[in-house]
Design a protein around this motif. Structure first.
Motif, PDB file in Angstrom:
ATOM      1  N   SER A  83       3.106   4.551  -4.399  1.00 41.42           N
ATOM      2  CA  SER A  83       2.348   3.437  -3.800  1.00 41.42           C
ATOM      3  C   SER A  83       3.200   2.183  -3.930  1.00 41.42           C
ATOM      4  CB  SER A  83       1.006   3.224  -4.507  1.00 41.42           C
ATOM      5  OG  SER A  83       0.122   4.292  -4.243  1.00 41.42           O
ATOM      6  N   TRP A 100       4.332   2.969   0.841  1.00 42.68           N
ATOM      7  CA  TRP A 100       3.539   4.148   0.537  1.00 42.68           C
ATOM      8  C   TRP A 100       2.198   3.724  -0.031  1.00 42.68           C
ATOM      9  CZ3 TRP A 100       5.882   9.103   0.889  1.00 42.68           C
ATOM     10  CH2 TRP A 100       7.240   9.077   1.185  1.00 42.68           C
ATOM     11  N   LYS A 101       1.212   4.575   0.142  1.00 35.25           N
ATOM     12  CA  LYS A 101      -0.082   4.388  -0.510  1.00 35.25           C
ATOM     13  C   LYS A 101      -0.641   5.775  -0.795  1.00 35.25           C
ATOM     14  CE  LYS A 101      -4.584   2.273  -0.218  1.00 35.25           C
ATOM     15  NZ  LYS A 101      -5.567   1.595   0.602  1.00 35.25           N
ATOM     16  N   ASP A 102      -1.005   6.033  -2.043  1.00 35.25           N
ATOM     17  CA  ASP A 102      -1.582   7.321  -2.452  1.00 35.25           C
ATOM     18  C   ASP A 102      -0.744   8.509  -1.999  1.00 35.25           C
ATOM     19  OD1 ASP A 102      -3.682   6.027  -3.728  1.00 35.25           O
ATOM     20  OD2 ASP A 102      -4.919   6.035  -1.921  1.00 35.25           O
ATOM     21  N   THR A 106       2.545   4.731   4.415  1.00 36.67           N
ATOM     22  CA  THR A 106       1.502   3.859   4.970  1.00 36.67           C
ATOM     23  C   THR A 106       2.035   2.431   4.983  1.00 36.67           C
ATOM     24  OG1 THR A 106      -0.262   5.288   4.127  1.00 36.67           O
ATOM     25  CG2 THR A 106      -0.881   3.049   4.717  1.00 36.67           C
TER      26      THR A 106
END
Length: 135
Positions: A83, A100-102, A106
């Motif tokens: 993330s 990034w996310k999770d 993203t």
């Protein structure tokens, strides 16, 4: 990352624990309250390894994760997931640089080919390119 490793070269404590995905972790590094907290290195039962920051037995902060097949990620983690800003490398030379996310691409990011040429860039959502930047 090497500078951080050298800074924390003092002998750390050893822990063994299981992560949320069920892999056994063999950890050496800073420990607080009986858990990995601070800088440390973990070897997973899968053959992968992580070098970086930890909080309560989870990857949290800056770090690098190396898969047994040669892929690796260097960047930011939150609650044991990629993330923030980071770079994912494939053994053939391809890479993704972006947000990034999770554990999913993203936000803004760019994908580069084997020779470093830009293949695609734009906005990613749940690991898919949803808005392509114009050249």
């Amino acid at each position: 990352m090497i500078q951080k490793q050298l800074k924390h070269k003092t002998a750390g404590e050893y822990l063994t624990f299981t992560n949320a995905k069920g892999s056994q972790m063999h950890y050496v590094g800073q420990v607080k309250n009986g858990k990995a907290n601070g800088f440390g290195v973990a070897i997973l039962s899968t053959g992968s390894r992580y070098v970086g920051d930890w909080k309560d037995n989870q990857r949290n902060g800056e770090g690098s994760f190396y898969w047994a097949d040669g892929e690796y990620y260097t960047g930011h983690y939150v609650n044991d997931k990629r993330s923030g800003k980071g770079t994912y490398h494939w053994p053939n030379g391809e890479k993704f640089v972006g947000f990034w996310k999770d554990d999913e691409r993203t936000g803004e990011g760019a994908f580069y080919g084997k020779k470093g040429d830009l293949v695609a860039s734009g906005v990613w959502n749940h690991d898919e390119l949803v808005v392509t930047n114009k050249p």
